[in-house]
Design an enzyme around this catalytic site. Sequence first.
Site, short mmCIF file in Angstrom:
data_model
loop_
_atom_site.label_atom_id
_atom_site.label_comp_id
_atom_site.label_asym_id
_atom_site.label_seq_id
_atom_site.Cartn_x
_atom_site.Cartn_y
_atom_site.Cartn_z
N SER A 69 1.14 -1.42 -0.30
CA SER A 69 -0.09 -0.27 -0.19
C SER A 69 0.66 1.92 0.12
O SER A 69 0.36 2.56 0.12
CB SER A 69 -0.91 -0.38 1.68
OG SER A 69 -1.87 -0.99 0.65
N LYS A 72 0.07 3.53 -2.27
CA LYS A 72 -1.21 4.47 -2.70
C LYS A 72 -0.31 6.29 -2.62
O LYS A 72 -1.29 7.12 -2.31
CB LYS A 72 -2.27 4.87 -1.21
CG LYS A 72 -2.60 3.31 -1.35
CD LYS A 72 -3.77 2.78 -0.65
CE LYS A 72 -4.66 1.56 -0.91
NZ LYS A 72 -4.42 0.98 -0.18
N SER A 135 -6.38 3.55 4.09
CA SER A 135 -5.82 2.90 2.63
C SER A 135 -6.75 2.34 2.04
O SER A 135 -6.72 0.55 2.00
CB SER A 135 -5.23 1.63 3.27
OG SER A 135 -3.86 1.13 2.83
#
Length: 404
Positions: A69, A72, A135
């Site tokens: 993640s 992101k 997230s």
Amino acid sequence: MRKQQFFTHFKCTLALLALSAYSSVQADINFPIPDAPQLQNVGAYILIDAKSGEILTQHNADQRRDPASLTKMMTSYVIGEAIKSGRISNSDMVLISKDAWATGNPVLKGSSLMFLEVGKQVSVENLNKGIIIQSGNDACIAMAEHVAGSQDSFVGLMNNYVKQLGLENTHFQTVHGLDAPDQYTTAHDMAFLGQALINNLPNEYAIYKQKEFKYNLNKPQLNRNGLLWDTTLNVDGIKTGHTNNAGFNLVASAVDGNTRLISVVMGAKSDKERESKSKQLLIWGFRSFETTTPVKANESKVTKTIWYGKEDKVELGSMDDIYVTVPKGQAVNLQIKYKMDSDYISAPIEQGVKVGTMQFLLNDQVVAEKPLVTLEKVEETGLFGMAVDYVALKFRQWFSYFFD
């Protein structure tokens, strides 16, 4: 007699104070920087000064790894740029497609989610918070479709920014960071992506310090960056990541006075371990180094003669603030040496043209170098002025011995 004794005593006191101050400075100069922590049980790590860009310590920092993640951060960067440019706004309402449906897309099963529902409309502001704070993989898909029309097109934008920011060992295949073939990054690249977020998109970065966000649930979801709750550090971002392939990743940034550091830990064994290892790096960095600003933007540091110009002098310095990383307590001892690229500066010349170099020295050792540029535009003078300067310059060149 008493007056004479008083002044004798006063002079001795001053001498002792001066000697004490000198000894203190000498002790500071000679005090060694403690060895950087050697982090065990992690795949890679790095610590940088976010303002100067100086790398303070690193291990396997250029080793390609799964971003999870941390992806992101780039998704957020693209969104931040789209908002900044006016392409989209926080108040835009986004229609949630089947691909962004939290419980309807099997790719998203078991992953971190904002829990979006197909057919609903959600604001860009809320989706952006869902990406950064929760997230949410579903929020990434929704925003990718809103910004670029499709996930593939958005990934193309992500990789364009990879090139623009000089991230040489990063390539994205997804908008959310779930494991995918040929998707990779490095601790080094993630540190400098974090620097770009902080420096280029302050409004976007401000979201990263928010500890919780509530959407479509009875209770708010907490930011996964546990260091935001740590009272011993002033951490204000930035992002966690985890998949089975990647392990536990964390990019963290904290501030102490004029110093901002960014740490990256990749491939830790648990969420607690990525936090403790990041904290080790940050604490060592703040105790060992500080950031100084020896040159302010548009501050004249050198005045030089300019030939064939409407003005006789030109001011030199930097168009931007210059940051230099030095050992803790050594900012006062930093010196600047100016080296010109050539003996003479001639008009016409634009603002911001490099004409030399600023060397920053500690103990006669160069610790950083930055361009020395013109702070103003100087136009060319008329024919008469040029003729006068030509004669004067030739005279100076012929008899340079007497001018040096």
